[in-house]
Design a protein around this motif. Sequence first.
Motif, PDB file in Angstrom:
ATOM      1  N   MET A   1       0.846  -1.187   0.000  1.00 26.49           N
ATOM      2  CA  MET A   1       0.000   0.000   0.000  1.00 26.49           C
ATOM      3  C   MET A   1       0.884   1.239   0.000  1.00 26.49           C
ATOM      4  O   MET A   1       1.922   1.265   0.634  1.00 26.49           O
ATOM      5  N   ALA A   2       0.430   2.262  -0.684  1.00 26.58           N
ATOM      6  CA  ALA A   2       1.201   3.494  -0.832  1.00 26.58           C
ATOM      7  C   ALA A   2       1.429   4.171   0.508  1.00 26.58           C
ATOM      8  O   ALA A   2       0.620   4.063   1.419  1.00 26.58           O
ATOM      9  N   GLY A   3       2.534   4.935   0.614  1.00 27.29           N
ATOM     10  CA  GLY A   3       3.008   5.636   1.797  1.00 27.29           C
ATOM     11  C   GLY A   3       2.038   5.884   2.926  1.00 27.29           C
ATOM     12  O   GLY A   3       2.097   5.212   3.935  1.00 27.29           O
ATOM     13  N   ASP A   4       1.154   6.853   2.781  1.00 30.55           N
ATOM     14  CA  ASP A   4       0.288   7.216   3.889  1.00 30.55           C
ATOM     15  C   ASP A   4      -1.092   6.576   3.806  1.00 30.55           C
ATOM     16  O   ASP A   4      -1.992   6.940   4.539  1.00 30.55           O
ATOM     17  N   LEU A   5      -1.267   5.616   2.914  1.00 30.70           N
ATOM     18  CA  LEU A   5      -2.534   4.906   2.794  1.00 30.70           C
ATOM     19  C   LEU A   5      -2.648   3.902   3.936  1.00 30.70           C
ATOM     20  O   LEU A   5      -1.803   3.032   4.112  1.00 30.70           O
ATOM     21  N   LEU A   6      -3.678   4.059   4.752  1.00 29.05           N
ATOM     22  CA  LEU A   6      -3.888   3.173   5.893  1.00 29.05           C
ATOM     23  C   LEU A   6      -4.814   2.012   5.570  1.00 29.05           C
ATOM     24  O   LEU A   6      -4.640   0.910   6.083  1.00 29.05           O
ATOM     25  N   LEU A   7      -5.805   2.272   4.732  1.00 31.76           N
ATOM     26  CA  LEU A   7      -6.874   1.302   4.535  1.00 31.76           C
ATOM     27  C   LEU A   7      -7.420   1.425   3.123  1.00 31.76           C
ATOM     28  O   LEU A   7      -7.628   2.533   2.624  1.00 31.76           O
ATOM     29  N   ARG A   8      -7.632   0.275   2.481  1.00 29.57           N
ATOM     30  CA  ARG A   8      -8.315   0.222   1.184  1.00 29.57           C
ATOM     31  C   ARG A   8      -9.419  -0.815   1.304  1.00 29.57           C
ATOM     32  O   ARG A   8      -9.146  -1.985   1.613  1.00 29.57           O
ATOM     33  N   VAL A   9     -10.647  -0.377   1.084  1.00 30.62           N
ATOM     34  CA  VAL A   9     -11.814  -1.239   1.190  1.00 30.62           C
ATOM     35  C   VAL A   9     -12.432  -1.347  -0.197  1.00 30.62           C
ATOM     36  O   VAL A   9     -12.734  -0.329  -0.823  1.00 30.62           O
ATOM     37  N   ALA A  10     -12.602  -2.578  -0.684  1.00 27.08           N
ATOM     38  CA  ALA A  10     -13.127  -2.792  -2.034  1.00 27.08           C
ATOM     39  C   ALA A  10     -14.229  -3.851  -2.007  1.00 27.08           C
ATOM     40  O   ALA A  10     -13.976  -4.999  -1.656  1.00 27.08           O
ATOM     41  N   GLY A  11     -15.437  -3.444  -2.326  1.00 28.58           N
ATOM     42  CA  GLY A  11     -16.545  -4.389  -2.439  1.00 28.58           C
ATOM     43  C   GLY A  11     -16.898  -5.108  -1.146  1.00 28.58           C
ATOM     44  O   GLY A  11     -17.449  -6.204  -1.190  1.00 28.58           O
ATOM     45  N   LEU A  12     -16.611  -4.501  -0.011  1.00 27.41           N
ATOM     46  CA  LEU A  12     -16.837  -5.158   1.285  1.00 27.41           C
ATOM     47  C   LEU A  12     -18.312  -5.446   1.512  1.00 27.41           C
ATOM     48  O   LEU A  12     -19.155  -4.559   1.439  1.00 27.41           O
ATOM     49  N   ARG A  13     -18.615  -6.712   1.785  1.00 26.78           N
ATOM     50  CA  ARG A  13     -19.955  -7.167   2.193  1.00 26.78           C
ATOM     51  C   ARG A  13     -19.760  -7.908   3.505  1.00 26.78           C
ATOM     52  O   ARG A  13     -18.917  -8.801   3.603  1.00 26.78           O
ATOM     53  N   ALA A  14     -20.521  -7.531   4.513  1.00 24.92           N
ATOM     54  CA  ALA A  14     -20.302  -8.077   5.849  1.00 24.92           C
ATOM     55  C   ALA A  14     -21.633  -8.376   6.524  1.00 24.92           C
ATOM     56  O   ALA A  14     -22.685  -7.875   6.128  1.00 24.92           O
ATOM     57  N   GLY A  15     -21.549  -9.195   7.573  1.00 22.37           N
ATOM     58  CA  GLY A  15     -22.746  -9.521   8.330  1.00 22.37           C
ATOM     59  C   GLY A  15     -22.464 -10.538   9.412  1.00 22.37           C
ATOM     60  O   GLY A  15     -21.344 -10.667   9.904  1.00 22.37           O
ATOM     61  N   TYR A  16     -23.481 -11.275   9.730  1.00 23.72           N
ATOM     62  CA  TYR A  16     -23.422 -12.236  10.836  1.00 23.72           C
ATOM     63  C   TYR A  16     -23.625 -13.639  10.261  1.00 23.72           C
ATOM     64  O   TYR A  16     -22.680 -14.228   9.776  1.00 23.72           O
ATOM     65  N   ALA A  17     -24.839 -14.152  10.256  1.00 18.94           N
ATOM     66  CA  ALA A  17     -25.095 -15.462   9.641  1.00 18.94           C
ATOM     67  C   ALA A  17     -25.036 -15.364   8.120  1.00 18.94           C
ATOM     68  O   ALA A  17     -24.743 -16.333   7.436  1.00 18.94           O
ATOM     69  N   GLY A  18     -25.292 -14.172   7.619  1.00 19.26           N
ATOM     70  CA  GLY A  18     -25.223 -13.887   6.189  1.00 19.26           C
ATOM     71  C   GLY A  18     -24.914 -12.420   5.999  1.00 19.26           C
ATOM     72  O   GLY A  18     -24.940 -11.641   6.953  1.00 19.26           O
ATOM     73  N   PRO A  19     -24.643 -11.999   4.765  1.00 19.31           N
ATOM     74  CA  PRO A  19     -24.320 -10.592   4.534  1.00 19.31           C
ATOM     75  C   PRO A  19     -25.549  -9.701   4.753  1.00 19.31           C
ATOM     76  O   PRO A  19     -26.644 -10.034   4.324  1.00 19.31           O
ATOM     77  N   VAL A  20     -25.340  -8.605   5.478  1.00 22.50           N
ATOM     78  CA  VAL A  20     -26.425  -7.656   5.720  1.00 22.50           C
ATOM     79  C   VAL A  20     -26.042  -6.243   5.284  1.00 22.50           C
ATOM     80  O   VAL A  20     -26.885  -5.347   5.307  1.00 22.50           O
ATOM     81  N   ALA A  21     -24.799  -6.043   4.891  1.00 21.18           N
ATOM     82  CA  ALA A  21     -24.341  -4.696   4.552  1.00 21.18           C
ATOM     83  C   ALA A  21     -23.318  -4.750   3.431  1.00 21.18           C
ATOM     84  O   ALA A  21     -22.548  -5.693   3.329  1.00 21.18           O
ATOM     85  N   GLY A  22     -23.332  -3.702   2.641  1.00 13.90           N
ATOM     86  CA  GLY A  22     -22.359  -3.573   1.575  1.00 13.90           C
ATOM     87  C   GLY A  22     -23.049  -3.652   0.222  1.00 13.90           C
ATOM     88  O   GLY A  22     -24.259  -3.787   0.151  1.00 13.90           O
ATOM     89  N   PRO A  23     -22.291  -3.524  -0.818  1.00 11.49           N
ATOM     90  CA  PRO A  23     -20.838  -3.400  -0.851  1.00 11.49           C
ATOM     91  C   PRO A  23     -20.377  -1.977  -0.497  1.00 11.49           C
ATOM     92  O   PRO A  23     -21.095  -1.013  -0.684  1.00 11.49           O
ATOM     93  N   LEU A  24     -19.169  -1.911   0.039  1.00 15.54           N
ATOM     94  CA  LEU A  24     -18.564  -0.651   0.458  1.00 15.54           C
ATOM     95  C   LEU A  24     -17.181  -0.531  -0.168  1.00 15.54           C
ATOM     96  O   LEU A  24     -16.410  -1.490  -0.165  1.00 15.54           O
ATOM     97  N   ASP A  25     -16.891   0.662  -0.703  1.00 20.12           N
ATOM     98  CA  ASP A  25     -15.597   0.948  -1.324  1.00 20.12           C
ATOM     99  C   ASP A  25     -15.098   2.305  -0.851  1.00 20.12           C
ATOM    100  O   ASP A  25     -15.845   3.292  -0.922  1.00 20.12           O
ATOM    101  N   PHE A  26     -13.873   2.367  -0.345  1.00 16.86           N
ATOM    102  CA  PHE A  26     -13.220   3.644  -0.046  1.00 16.86           C
ATOM    103  C   PHE A  26     -11.769   3.391   0.322  1.00 16.86           C
ATOM    104  O   PHE A  26     -11.363   2.263   0.589  1.00 16.86           O
TER     105      PHE A  26
END
Length: 189
Positions: free
Chosen positions: A1-26
């Motif tokens: 990851m580039a110098g001051d880049l801390l986090l890259r999120v691409a297509g994130l889908r998250a949840g518990y028993a199944g996905p409940v949120a997303g996709p998220l990109d930033f």
Amino acid sequence: MAGDLLLRVAGLRAGYAGPVAGPLDFELRRGEIVGLAGPNGAGKSTLLKALWGGVRVFGGEVHKAPGLQISHQAQGFDDLRGVPLSGHDLLGLTGADPAGLPPWLAGRLGERLDRLSGGQLQFLRLWACLAAPADLVLLDEPTNNLDRAGVAHLADWLGRAHGGQGIVLVSHDHAFIDQVCTRVVEVGA
């Protein structure tokens, strides 16, 4: 990851028993504050939890800078009745520096946590995360239980003092998000 880049999120889908949120990109760089905004039930808190491993990731990727130190403030309070911890103890546990605390709280650090008001405890919990030696700070509804003075102090600190950290926050307080965030990502839009 580039110098001051801390986090890259691409297509994130998250949840518990199944996905409940997303996709998220930033992406998040040092010094940035990214706000996750959206309607109730859109999955903002779930996506925030996925960034530190608190829920299951069903798709996409979360790339973290090597050695990234994360501090996370969750909604709600544990029942602290009868627990003999003071404000000094809490800050010591996270390695947070008390310098910069508002006077209305700095003078109460020696008191037990279960003797503080809900707003005082919320601000102290926030401070334990914000002033800890972390690269990435995750805040879930940080203005909950805070009065106007607490929100103003938090906004002022976020606006000037967090330079070396990256912050991702979830809030229903749109005025707060607009005031403190360098960028806003809509969730569930």
